[in-house]
Design a protein around this motif. Structure first.
Motif, mmCIF file in Angstrom:
data_model
loop_
_atom_site.group_PDB
_atom_site.id
_atom_site.type_symbol
_atom_site.label_atom_id
_atom_site.label_comp_id
_atom_site.label_asym_id
_atom_site.label_seq_id
_atom_site.Cartn_x
_atom_site.Cartn_y
_atom_site.Cartn_z
ATOM 1 N N GLU A 112 30.755 35.552 26.388
ATOM 2 C CA GLU A 112 31.827 35.000 26.359
ATOM 3 C C GLU A 112 33.515 35.605 26.232
ATOM 4 O OE1 GLU A 112 32.023 31.582 26.793
ATOM 5 O OE2 GLU A 112 29.598 31.789 27.381
ATOM 6 N N SER A 140 33.980 37.667 29.571
ATOM 7 C CA SER A 140 34.449 36.925 30.375
ATOM 8 C C SER A 140 35.834 36.393 30.189
ATOM 9 C CB SER A 140 33.558 35.704 30.804
ATOM 10 O OG SER A 140 34.071 34.488 30.234
ATOM 11 N N ASN A 141 36.409 35.931 29.007
ATOM 12 C CA ASN A 141 37.806 36.079 28.854
ATOM 13 C C ASN A 141 38.589 37.102 29.092
ATOM 14 O OD1 ASN A 141 37.110 33.369 27.899
ATOM 15 N ND2 ASN A 141 37.526 33.907 25.564
ATOM 16 N N GLY A 168 32.640 29.606 24.946
ATOM 17 C CA GLY A 168 33.933 30.162 24.836
ATOM 18 C C GLY A 168 34.123 31.074 23.672
HETATM 19 MG MG MG Z 1 36.098 31.695 28.126
#
Ligand code: MG
Ligand code: ADP
Length: 628
Positions: free
Chosen positions: A31, A34-35, A122
């Protein structure tokens, strides 16, 4: 410093993370990476259109570092960064993706584990493994840098801090091990490397780590020394650019879950690579169920558009026709220019060519699914068949030929759904029309009086149960040169010459009687007559003209003021005892004759599922007749 509280929804998701019993905690790294990758994308995208933003593609990267002694794991990127208000808004409020996951979780607590595993949950997933999370960030649009700190439950704080370069640094204080859980593994570099390779291999920016290498000291046989090297851990090849044979189904599915926010596996994966006039890779998915907003205005169709591995458009709607709007996925073509505007892109011939190819590909894929895996196709059709039907009659039926072999209907003879092609292949030698009947359910249609005569002749009837079905038929008009005929309309022309002759005579004889029946009904029907259409049933309505009885129902149920009425005739079974009775009453007992007429008409309407305007009057009339 003043602590701020998380928004209510965020707090719940956060609690879920902090107290997570989820065994697959490692996904927190996926997560955060990927952010970081998204943030670099944003910055890169910005540099294409904003001359003030200057970057070198080669410099873009994500760095992961460990401080085992202090239990610290750092993920740093040189992406777009966040300003103080962005820190506040983006990290204090859960993103939409998170909220979706959260809602589903509320609905079914047991699914918690699945949701964490399959959705992108997230930023907050960092709290599954950390006591404290610090985010230091400098936005491309800000002179100052800010630090966001939170230990989870008791809120967060934001203050100014020192940071020279634009980007974001996430500092995790990894939890201490306890009896149930071990967190120390997330401080081992081999473990972190393997997590990166597992989930983030295709990230297009290098994910770098300092890796320690041990080797024998030169000239020695048992003495070791070590040196540290910065290495890129991921292969950076996006999934869709890899060879199909090297990709496991799991990988396709995992990518789909993460990117398209669906917790179910896709029904079909379409992965193609095309070289030619225009070259591109496409990775497309047919979902196994319709998204909750699919049949609403909120739903936006489109594919992600990449050029040379960089996303240039989040949802390129021109790549999908409306009737295939359910398809998710992406297209990557090196032939498209990076800094092309949206408007120009729409007119780009190469893009149109890709769209055409993709449409063909999806269609072929559906056709082979229909042929080779009927069960799977029916699952698809249950979810998205309606969209294909819309496609047939939208745009004045412009695309009907492309779609007509993909739609399925019930039938009077088959125990399963059937295509037009299959129907035609079963047609009798003396049959030149495709018969159909409409109603709410198969069972109801089966009982329609108008179905009788066609069945008696051993002709198959398509049973249309969707409210859009008749529009589909009207748009098609015919299939394979065969005309569609509604069993409830007009003259089906199924009688022999003698039968026709006889019926004509009968109708002549009772002409006056029928006229007075029509008068009793105050011209509700355009004619009353005998028919051979019915075998056991006494009466029915048949429509002529463009609006059938079923359409009258459908259109009038719509929330508009416009009401329509089908042009219909009341037909009476010439061989039913009621025919003789009517003739008798017409001669002897005018009052009863009129009442019988009214009751018969009401019955005919009820059989069709139409309402009657005067139910009390009719039921009183029926009681009168019963008590005679
Ligand atoms: Mg994210
Ligand atoms: P999502 O990625 O689905 O939007 P997240 O919870 O992962 O949700 O992240 C929330 C938001 O925080 C992101 O949309 C982004 O705006 C911001 N964000 C998170 N990490 C970073 C980062 N490394 N750089 C810039 N912005 C970030």
């Amino acid at each position: 410093m003043k602590k701020k509280q998380f928004k209510a929804e965020s707090k719940k998701l956060l609690d879920m993370m902090i107290h997570s019993i989820y065994s697959n905690k490692e996904i927190f790294l996926r997560e955060l990476i990927s952010n970081a990758s998204d943030a670099i994308d944003k910055l890169y995208y910005r540099s294409l259109t904003d001359k003030k933003v200057k970057i070198e593609r080669e410099d873009l990267k994500i760095e992961v570092s460990l401080d085992k002694e202090n239990r610290i794991l750092i993920i740093e990127d040189n992406g777009c960064g966040m300003s103080d208000s962005e820190l506040e808004n983006n990290l204090g409020t859960i993103a939409e993706s998170g909220s979706l996951a959260f809602k589903t979780q509320e609905e079914n607590k047991k699914e918690e584990v699945d949701i964490i595993g399959q959705f992108g949950v997230g930023f907050y997933s960092a709290f599954m493994v950390s006591d404290e999370v610090t985010v230091e960030s400098k936005s491309i649009d800000s002179e100052k840098a800010y630090r966001w700190v939170s230990t989870g439950a008791d809120g967060y704080s934001i203050e100014e801090c020192e940071k020279d370069s634009v980007g974001t640094k996430i500092i995790l204080k990894i939890k201490e091990d306890n009896e149930e859980e071990s967190y120390s593994e997330f401080l081992e570099d081999y473990r972190i490397q393997s997590i990166i390779r597992k989930y983030s291999d295709y990230i297009r920016y290098p994910i770098q780590m300092e890796v320690e290498h041990r080797h024998l000291k030169e000239g020695s046989k048992d003495e070791y020394e070590s040196h540290v090297e910065t290495e890129t851990i991921n292969s950076m090849i996006p999934l869709w650019k890899k060879n199909k044979s090297e990709i496991k189904e799991e990988e396709y599915n995992q990518f789909y879950h993460e990117k398209y926010m669906d917790y179910e596996d896709p029904l079909q994966v379409i992965h193609t690579s095309v070289e030619g006039q225009v070259s591109y890779n496409a990775l497309l998915y047919i979902p196994s169920h319709a998204p909750y907003d699919y049949y609403s205005k909120e739903y936006e169709k489109g594919l992600n558009l990449y050029t040379s591995g960089v996303m240039i458009m989040e949802k390129c709607s021109d790549l999908l026709p409306d009737y295939f709007s359910f398809v998710k996925g992406l297209v990557d073509s090196n032939d498209l220019s990076l800094n092309i505007s949206r408007e120009m892109l729409q007119q780009d011939r190469r893009l149109q060519l890709i769209a055409k190819n993709i449409e063909k590909k999806i269609k072929n894929e559906l056709e082979s699914m229909l042929e080779e895996d009927r069960e799977k196709y029916e699952k698809f059709f249950a979810a998205f068949g309606m969209q294909l039907k819309f496609g047939i009659y939208n745009n004045f039926g412009m695309d009907k030929e492309k779609l007509q072999d993909l739609v399925l209907f019930h039938s009077s003879t088959e125990n399963k759904l059937t295509t037009f092609k299959e129907y035609v292949s079963r047609m009798k030698e003396n049959q030149d029309k495709i018969y159909y009947a409409c109603g709410e359910t198969i069972a109801k249609i089966d009982l329609l009086p108008q179905v009788e005569q066609v069945k008696e002749k051993d002709f198959e009837i398509l049973y249309l149960t969707d409210y859009v079905d008749e529009f589909v038929i009207q748009a098609l008009m015919n299939y394979d040169g065969k005309q569609f005929v509604n069993v409830s309309t007009g003259d089906l022309n199924l009688d022999t010459e003698e039968e026709k002759e006889e019926l004509k005579k009968e109708n002549e004889k009772s002409k006056e009687m029928f006229e007075s029946m029509q008068k009793v009904l105050e011209q509700e029907v355009e004619a009353v007559r005998f028919t051979n259409r019915l075998k056991n049933h006494p009466v029915c309505l048949t429509a002529s003209g463009n609006i059938s009885l079923e359409m009258e129902k459908v259109i009038n149920a719509m929330p508009t003021d416009e009401k329509v009425k089908a042009k219909a005739a009341m037909e009476i079974n010439a061989h039913h005892p009621i025919a003789e009775k009517l003739k008798k009453l017409y001669k002897k007992d005018k009052e009863s004759f009129e009442n019988y007429t009214r009751v018969l008409y009401a019955q005919a309407r009820l059989i069709e599922g139409l309402t009657i305007e005067n139910p009390t009057e009719i039921s009183n009339l029926v009681c009168d007749i019963l008590s005679k």
